[in-house]
Every structure is written in C-alpha cells, then in structure tokens.
Design an enzyme around this catalytic site. Sequence first.
Site, PDB file in Angstrom:
ATOM      1  N   LYS A   1     -17.409  -1.077   6.282  1.00  0.00           N
ATOM      2  CA  LYS A   1     -17.835  -1.911   5.420  1.00  0.00           C
ATOM      3  C   LYS A   1     -19.298  -1.874   5.189  1.00  0.00           C
ATOM      4  CE  LYS A   1     -16.904  -6.917   3.857  1.00  0.00           C
ATOM      5  NZ  LYS A   1     -16.717  -7.986   4.075  1.00  0.00           N
TER       6      LYS A   1
ATOM      7  N   PHE B   1     -11.284  -7.846  13.985  1.00  0.00           N
ATOM      8  CA  PHE B   1     -10.185  -8.381  13.220  1.00  0.00           C
ATOM      9  C   PHE B   1      -9.781  -7.208  11.775  1.00  0.00           C
ATOM     10  CE2 PHE B   1      -8.653 -10.500   9.035  1.00  0.00           C
ATOM     11  CZ  PHE B   1      -7.632 -10.716   9.415  1.00  0.00           C
ATOM     12  N   GLN B   2      -8.603  -6.836  11.825  1.00  0.00           N
ATOM     13  CA  GLN B   2      -8.113  -5.842  10.781  1.00  0.00           C
ATOM     14  C   GLN B   2      -8.827  -4.409  11.194  1.00  0.00           C
ATOM     15  OE1 GLN B   2      -8.348  -7.237   6.758  1.00  0.00           O
ATOM     16  NE2 GLN B   2      -6.083  -8.047   7.155  1.00  0.00           N
TER      17      GLN B   2
ATOM     18  N   MET C   1      24.294   8.556   2.883  1.00  0.00           N
ATOM     19  CA  MET C   1      23.932  10.179   3.422  1.00  0.00           C
ATOM     20  C   MET C   1      24.309   9.805   4.987  1.00  0.00           C
ATOM     21  SD  MET C   1      23.823  13.086   3.009  1.00  0.00           S
ATOM     22  CE  MET C   1      22.955  14.049   1.538  1.00  0.00           C
TER      23      MET C   1
ATOM     24  N   GLU D   1       0.773  -1.226  -0.089  1.00  0.00           N
ATOM     25  CA  GLU D   1       0.075  -0.052  -0.019  1.00  0.00           C
ATOM     26  C   GLU D   1       0.867   1.214  -0.047  1.00  0.00           C
ATOM     27  OE1 GLU D   1      -0.595  -2.561   1.971  1.00  0.00           O
ATOM     28  OE2 GLU D   1      -2.769  -3.177   1.905  1.00  0.00           O
TER      29      GLU D   1
END
Lengths: 553, 164
Positions: free
Chosen positions: A154, A104-105, A464, A42
């Site tokens: 959802k 969940f999630q 760097m 993502e």
Amino acid sequence: MIMAALEKEGVELVFGFPGGAVLPLYDALYDAPLKHLLFRHEQAAVHAADGYARVTGKPGVVFATSGPGATNLVTGIANAYMDSVPLVLITGQVASPFIGTDAFQEADITGITLPITKHNYLVKSAEDLPGILAEAFYIASTGRRGPVLIDIPKDVFDQEAYFNYNKECHIPGYNPTYTGHAGQISRAVKAIRDAHRPVIFGGGGLIRSGASSALRQLAEEAQIPVILTLMGLGAYPGDGELFLGMPGMHGCVTANYALTEADLIIAAGVRFDDRVTGKLETFAQNAKIIHIDIDPAEIGKNVLIDIPIVGDVRQVLEELLRKLKPGNTAKWLKQIKTWQNKYPIPTGVTGPDSALKPQFVIRELSRLSDDNTLVATDVGQHQMWCAQHFNVRKPCSFLTSGGLGTMGYGFPAAIGARLAAPESRVICITGDGSFQMNIQELATVVNNRFDMTIALINNGYLGMVRQWQDIFFNKRYSHTALEGSPDFVKVAEAYGARAIRAVNDKEATAAVEEAFATKGPVLIDFIVEPEENVYPMVAPNRPINEIITGGEY
Amino acid sequence: MKHILAILVENKPGALTRISGLFSRRGFNIENIAVGETVTPGIARMTITVESSEKVIEQVVKQLHKLINVIKVSNLSNEPSVTRELMLIKVRAETGSRSDIQQIVETFRGKVVDVSPDSMIIEVTGNDDKLEAIKLLLNHFGIKEIVRTGKVALLRGSKVTREA
C-alpha cells in the site's frame, strides 16, 4: 503511474474488485480514462479477464486487494496458467513495514501463486514499478502466454518516482523461440510426403498463435484430416470437410481410431494431456510424431517425439507450407469416411415420452447461431456435449476451461467475451452445478444490461461425477444429486434478468429463438433428462480405441 | 544416475524458492544444493545434484529454463568436471585417541580447526568417495555432528558456464 503504464500498453478495460490495500489504486482509477468492470467476487473478475484475453489475444488486466481479495484470484490464475492465457494481475499488499507480521488482510500472494503464474513480482519501491509493469506485459503476452502477478504494498502506491516507461524490455533469462529449425522442418516435409495415413492433431497453440488459416491451408493442400483438442476447437471449422472432431475420453470414435491407426501425427500446439492420449503406452503406436510447440518443455514430456520443432505454431506451419509436398491420402480418407458413417456422434436415445435431451438443446443453440457467435462453457457433461455438438466455426470463439476444469468459469468468461466483442452474440452454456459457483454475477450482467444468453442445462446432478459413479461405482450416487437448488427462473428474475423455462423440444427451440431476439441478459432453464450420459467414452488410462458407446451403435 | 546441474540465476528475491519449488512440485528430488555469487554482479550460481533418469533430467532442465530468473542451465555430468564438497565433522576425541585421529586427518589432507577437552572439529574437502571414507574411519571414535556444504563443480579445461 500504473494508469499511465496501462495506457501505454493499450489497456482499455480492467476487471476487478476494490478493497483496503488498493484504495490508492482505485482512487487513481476514478479520474483515469480506463473502464473498470466491477464483479461480485474476485474469482469471477479473473475468469472474465481470461475470457476477454482469449477473444482479443491481449492480456486481461485484473485489480484485487490484499489477503482474501488476492487469494480469491487463485483458482482463476491457475485456470489461466493451465490454458496459457495472458493476464496481468495487480494485487494490493499490506504496507511494507507490516509485511511478515500477519497484519490484517495479509497473505503472501507471490508465494501462493509461485507455481501457477508464469512469473510474479513483489514491488519494493515505486522506482521499480515502470520496469516491472513493462516486463509483466511483455512476459504475459509473448512466448507461451500466461498469467503474471504484481503485488504492490500500500505504501508503494503512495510513493512518487520518475516515470520512465520502456515497452521494449530485455530479460536475460527469457528469450522465446519463434522460428522453427529449418532442418527439422525439412524432415517434417519429407515425413508428410511419405505418409499414407497422416492426421493433424491440433490444440490451443493454434488458437493462441493465430494459426487457423495456415492449418486450413495445410489440411486442404495435403488432404490431411484434422483432429482438434477441446482447446483447439474453432481452429478449423467444425463443419469443415476434413474435420474429424475432438479426440480422447469423450472424443469422436473416428478421431480416436484415426490417431490409433495413423502412420504420421502432425501435433501442433498440443501437450498430449492424459484426457486425450488415454493409456500412454498404447497411444499412436504406429505413428511417427511431429510435434510443433513454442514451449520446449512440452516436447517429449509425455510422448516420445520423432521430429520436434520448437517455435510459434503459425510461423512453423507457414514455413512448412512453403516447402510442402503432399502425399497420397485418398485411401486413408476413404477409410475415415467409413468410420464417420458408422460412428456418428450419438445424439441420445429418444422415445415418445422421453424428456428433453441435452444434446438436442446444444444442437438447437448451434443451429440457430451464426458465424459471429462466442460460446463460453462451464465444466462437466454440458461442456463435453458442447464440444461434440456445437459447431465451432471460428478460432477464439469457444471459451472453455480445458486444463484445470474449473466449474464456475463459463459465466464470467462469457462476460469477458461480451466486452471483447461487442458485435458478437454471446452464449454461456452452463450446468446447474457450475452456474451456482458464480451465480452472483447475475448482478453484473443485469447492472450493465449485457446482451447474453445463459443456457442452463439443468439435470439436477453434478452430472459428470454422477456418470462416473454410474459407470465405475455401481450407481452409488454419493453426494451428486443437487437437492435444494433454487428455482433458477425466479433467481434470474429476482436479479432483474429475463428468464424462460423449457421442458421439451418445442419449448427449447422457442426459448432459444426468443432469447436470441431479446436485448439484455436472458436465462433459459432447460430441464433435461437427469441421467443422460456423455458418450462415446474411454475409461481413464485405457487405450483410446477401447470405446464405451453406451449402446448407441 | 547422478546429475550435477550448474544454474546461473538472477540474484532476485524468491529466485531460490522458485527453483526449489519447481523441484518439489514436479516430483524431482534434490540431493544437495549449493548457492553463491559469481564474477558477474547480480548473478548467482547454484549447483544442484539430482538423482534421476535421462528422460527426467531433460524435463528438469527444460522446466528450469522456463523460469524467468534462470539464465543458464548446464548439466556438468555430461562432460569432465571437478566436483568438490566441504564437510565439517565434530568427532569425540579423548586424550588417548587424538593422535590416531590426527593421522587419519593428515592422510585425507584435512585440517583440525577446533579442539576441546573431549572433541575436535575436522574440516575436509573432496568428492563423495573421499568424504564417505573419512566418515567411516572417524565413526569408530564417535561422530557427534556433521555438516556439509553441498557439491560445487566446474568444467575441466578452459570451457566455462557463463550467462552470455
């Protein structure tokens, strides 16, 4: 409903990654006329949308699922927020009855992104959706641009509601100022007329507001030299007569001297970042400062301003041009020429057996490119070498993570650029550290056969950080050697991309020529001098005219 | 210097979090805060007291303005205003000390709102100085608990802080 709204907003392309909570959204996408580009992570999807938005000026649109899908967006959102890039992000959320139950999630993504979005929404009911979508696009793409996130549970996806979409929205607390205050503009005109040593100091605001031609006109009519920050590169041609380069920590000596000696600084669309100003108390002590910015909060935030002008940079510059009375800058320009001749950008000390120089690689990439080239960089030494050595000719053609300094930005941003400008050449200039932060997107470029050159500046270090350890920590290279990196040629080939290795000047030039002539993605693994440092350099929180030259002058 | 900010904000979920989050994120310190409805439905008014320099308060106000839900911010410390805060104090009150406490409460034009065999709750309204003064006096009897509402303020005269 969301598809219809996106269509109304003129969205043609969405960047994303599906998941459980966005199943209904992806199901609607299945039949929609929208294109969707699938990524492997993502974070890459957001960076690509960011790159797309920087090139087109339109908001980039991202879809991701709840929980980890949403949290993976965080770095990309913060990156876009710091660089004022318009994005509209749509995330799925667990169904309304489950919110707050550690389902969940589940992740509170509106809470998490509160400080890194311009605004965000948690949608409670489908009825609110058209209004929220319209507001999101409006907020993201007006005023000081920025990312807006919409979190949709959802069950809301499955609700039905009347679709009444009105693009014009009225938000009581949001009313950006575009036109500059006439009195302040008159004061600015007078200051320009009376200045002997003026400089224009421009940044990302010039690019976002499309102010390049106004800037060019101002510089040329009033004969004022131009300094551009990392974010402003391209607003004035890199090979333009009056261009002094980038200022600040790795800026050109001339740009830093000019800011220090100037009696007038016309700051346009900049935010006086610490990498640019160095020690604030010593910054531009001799100068009167005009500051033009669309965000009133930027004016006076870091530096005291003499003439503040809140407004759209393009509109303000155009207004300024109508009233402009040039002063006499001939003597000042002569002084600047002297500095430029004395302090060119160092190209690295070479000997007969010396390894390939990264500066040379960037210069070759620049030399062999035409006006129609888009460059996306990652973060670190190669980014600074690009800023110094790549001739950025046009606005919106140099994509880099300026504010947040996000390693892993460049490669996905190049993918976004590829889709934004099908006719342009796209080069991703990256390092072996940065590239490995989003290397998985090789699958995306191969799968879609994107024409793109990936120039990997491979020095085997987090260069760097190693440079700072070299200069400030007595060469104690703590965890900056990237041991165990793969053979990048083999990795690219394993994904199905063409790959070339270059270890000397001749091979480097030939590789660039070959890559530019090849269709599809090509990776060039440039094995460069491992301990090359970026010069000039100003130590953090030091005056910007106190320059470490690395023995080059 | 102490600044009292009146903030009109759309009464939407998370609006309070956005404002308090902004303060902590940018290192500004909230001394106290009070929130409530206004005459306009859907619009809440927050009164925030901040201890800061002129330069910092200017930045606070500008950053607050950037929040989409914030409609108006005014700094009431720049003009004459009436400031009040309500405090409830639960003080130890044995039979012998009750009349003394009562007297103090009357002097401060407070009210006794609850009495139990060994304690009283006193309600008092005023500005900082007044509340500190009564607190000091009651401390002598033993303060068990204090709760304060945070300051609220209005401009003096007919001028108002309105959304439009």
